[in-house]
Motif scaffolding. Structure first.
Motif, PDB file in Angstrom:
ATOM      1  N   GLN A 194      -8.156   5.984 -13.044  1.00  0.00           N
ATOM      2  CA  GLN A 194      -7.592   7.279 -12.676  1.00  0.00           C
ATOM      3  C   GLN A 194      -7.879   7.609 -11.220  1.00  0.00           C
ATOM      4  N   THR A 195      -9.082   7.281 -10.757  1.00  0.00           N
ATOM      5  CA  THR A 195      -9.423   7.507  -9.354  1.00  0.00           C
ATOM      6  C   THR A 195      -8.544   6.673  -8.434  1.00  0.00           C
ATOM      7  N   THR A 197      -1.624   9.497  -3.369  1.00  0.00           N
ATOM      8  CA  THR A 197      -1.784  10.213  -2.104  1.00  0.00           C
ATOM      9  C   THR A 197      -1.354   9.353  -0.924  1.00  0.00           C
ATOM     10  N   LEU A 198      -1.732   8.076  -0.935  1.00  0.00           N
ATOM     11  CA  LEU A 198      -1.401   7.192   0.185  1.00  0.00           C
ATOM     12  C   LEU A 198       0.086   6.891   0.247  1.00  0.00           C
ATOM     13  N   GLY A 245       1.843   8.035   3.611  1.00  0.00           N
ATOM     14  CA  GLY A 245       2.864   7.095   4.056  1.00  0.00           C
ATOM     15  C   GLY A 245       2.439   5.669   3.864  1.00  0.00           C
ATOM     16  N   LYS A 246       3.417   4.780   3.867  1.00  0.00           N
ATOM     17  CA  LYS A 246       3.148   3.384   3.571  1.00  0.00           C
ATOM     18  C   LYS A 246       2.477   2.640   4.723  1.00  0.00           C
ATOM     19  N   SER A 247       2.415   3.249   5.903  1.00  0.00           N
ATOM     20  CA  SER A 247       1.861   2.538   7.060  1.00  0.00           C
ATOM     21  C   SER A 247       0.373   2.266   6.921  1.00  0.00           C
ATOM     22  N   VAL A 248      -0.326   2.991   6.049  1.00  0.00           N
ATOM     23  CA  VAL A 248      -1.758   2.798   5.902  1.00  0.00           C
ATOM     24  C   VAL A 248      -2.094   1.699   4.913  1.00  0.00           C
ATOM     25  N   LEU A 249      -1.109   1.198   4.182  1.00  0.00           N
ATOM     26  CA  LEU A 249      -1.329   0.151   3.202  1.00  0.00           C
ATOM     27  C   LEU A 249      -0.772  -1.163   3.717  1.00  0.00           C
ATOM     28  N   TYR A 255       4.476  -1.361  -7.712  1.00  0.00           N
ATOM     29  CA  TYR A 255       4.286  -2.231  -8.876  1.00  0.00           C
ATOM     30  C   TYR A 255       2.830  -2.211  -9.341  1.00  0.00           C
ATOM     31  N   ARG A 256       1.892  -2.198  -8.398  1.00  0.00           N
ATOM     32  CA  ARG A 256       0.487  -2.135  -8.770  1.00  0.00           C
ATOM     33  C   ARG A 256       0.155  -0.806  -9.447  1.00  0.00           C
ATOM     34  N   MET A 257       0.775   0.272  -9.002  1.00  0.00           N
ATOM     35  CA  MET A 257       0.559   1.562  -9.655  1.00  0.00           C
ATOM     36  C   MET A 257       1.088   1.541 -11.083  1.00  0.00           C
ATOM     37  N   GLU A 258       2.222   0.885 -11.291  1.00  0.00           N
ATOM     38  CA  GLU A 258       2.739   0.746 -12.655  1.00  0.00           C
ATOM     39  C   GLU A 258       1.806  -0.095 -13.508  1.00  0.00           C
ATOM     40  N   THR A 259       1.192  -1.124 -12.903  1.00  0.00           N
ATOM     41  CA  THR A 259       0.216  -1.938 -13.631  1.00  0.00           C
ATOM     42  C   THR A 259      -0.992  -1.112 -14.033  1.00  0.00           C
ATOM     43  N   ILE A 260      -1.433  -0.235 -13.139  1.00  0.00           N
ATOM     44  CA  ILE A 260      -2.578   0.628 -13.456  1.00  0.00           C
ATOM     45  C   ILE A 260      -2.248   1.538 -14.625  1.00  0.00           C
ATOM     46  N   LEU A 261      -1.042   2.096 -14.650  1.00  0.00           N
ATOM     47  CA  LEU A 261      -0.633   2.931 -15.785  1.00  0.00           C
ATOM     48  C   LEU A 261      -0.604   2.132 -17.082  1.00  0.00           C
TER      49      LEU A 261
END
Length: 352
Positions: free
Chosen positions: A171-172, A179-180, A185-189, A198-204
């Protein structure tokens, strides 16, 4: 002299410098107007430029192959070392510090999560990185972070332990990524934004798997926890350092619920995690005029950090500047002598 080069204004196209100026070069297979590059330059120059082009094509092909491999593989790009040397000073050849990403890549965290003494420490480290240090990691370190996190989730799904701890970690991480991706914005990743979605969907998906876990009752017909004398049950409950575990244990049976409400149990828990000054600032009285230690505990954890203790942690030796696990047994004097000899002979030190 005619020259074959790459125009920065036209990426992906080859240009030829002639007496009339620059002309775009196209291959015969693409329907271009130039049939023979050698007609614009001598054979020696043509072979030389053709060699440079072939080298560029080879590099581009290797890069595409590497990108495809990196997008599909789950292999971790670190050496899995038991200890690393942190340089004391800086020179022109190397920096004088060890970054978080460098330590994360080189130290053996895959094996550490299998050790019960190090598991909670690694999970806590992942949580701290997810909160504030994720953008400071390199691309490989971020990928290693996700790979280790996947191993942690698979371990919890298999042994059905530390479920709440990993759910809080996921969850953290998900909140930080939201937020990122959405606000900052995507420039920080590092990497394509679709990869992080896709990684966020994997976390869910992992969170859903953890929520659907059905704890299997062990096929054990011997002595259970409730069969122990009350004094032993209370003694075991005093070993729990998280009040939420006490609440969960009290929901198992009515007799355990009575023990979980013991005032002395919650008083010891408050005094273990917080100082006397912090406790005095959050006093709560019950209806009977006594201190309600249970309510005070849950109020205190919202105001102050709890005391953290781990069976094994990473430590930095002040003498030889070695970063390793605390339980890693080694001859300190021999190691210090080895490091000094290598620094004296080579002027630098690196683990292979």
């Amino acid at each position: 002299m005619p020259f074959l080069g790459q125009d920065w204004r036209s990426p992906g196209q080859s240009w030829v410098k002639t007496a009339d100026g620059w002309k775009r070069f196209l291959d015969e297979r693409s329907g271009g107007f130039v049939s023979d590059l050698s007609s614009y330059c001598s054979k020696e120059v043509y072979n030389k430029e053709n060699l440079f082009n072939s080298l560029n094509y080879d590099v581009a092909a290797k890069k595409r192959k590497k990108d495809i491999l990196n997008s599909k593989t789950k292999t971790q790009y670190f050496h899995q070392e038991k200890w690393i040397y942190v340089h004391k000073g800086s020179t022109k050849e190397r920096h004088g510090y060890c970054t978080l990403g460098e330590a994360f890549n080189r130290l053996d965290f895959s094996t550490a999560i299998l050790d019960s003494r190090r598991f909670n420490y690694v999970v806590r480290l992942l949580e701290l990185i997810a909160k504030s240090q994720l953008t400071s990691l390199s691309g490989i370190a971020q990928k290693n972070f996700m790979n280790i996190l996947e191993k942690v989730v698979l371990k919890v799904l298999e042994d059905q332990q530390n479920i709440r701890l990993i759910r809080e970690l996921l969850q953290t991480l998900y909140t930080s990524l939201c937020t990122l991706v959405q606000r900052v914005g995507k420039s920080v990743l590092v990497g394509n934004i679709n990869m992080w979605v896709y990684r966020m969907e994997t976390i869910l998906h992992w969170q859903q798997q953890l929520s659907n876990i059905q704890i299997t009752r062990p096929a054990f017909k011997g002595l259970t926890f409730t069969d122990l004398p009350l004094c032993l049950q209370l003694n075991i409950m005093q070993r729990l350092s998280d009040g939420r575990d006490l609440v969960s244990l009290g929901q198992v049976a009515p007799a355990l619920h009575v023990l979980s409400e013991d005032r002395l149990l919650w008083k010891n828990l408050c005094q273990y995690h917080f100082s006397e000054r912090q406790i005095r600032k959050r006093l709560i009285l019950s209806d009977k005029g006594q201190l309600d230690w249970k309510k005070m505990y849950f109020k205190l954890i919202r105001c102050y950090p709890r005391k953290e203790q781990y069976g094994d942690t990473l430590q930095l030796c002040k003498h030889c500047h070695i970063l390793s696990w605390k339980s890693f047994t080694l001859d300190t004097r021999a190691l210090c002598a080895q490091v000094k000899d290598m620094l004296a002979n080579t002027g630098s030190f690196s683990m292979q």
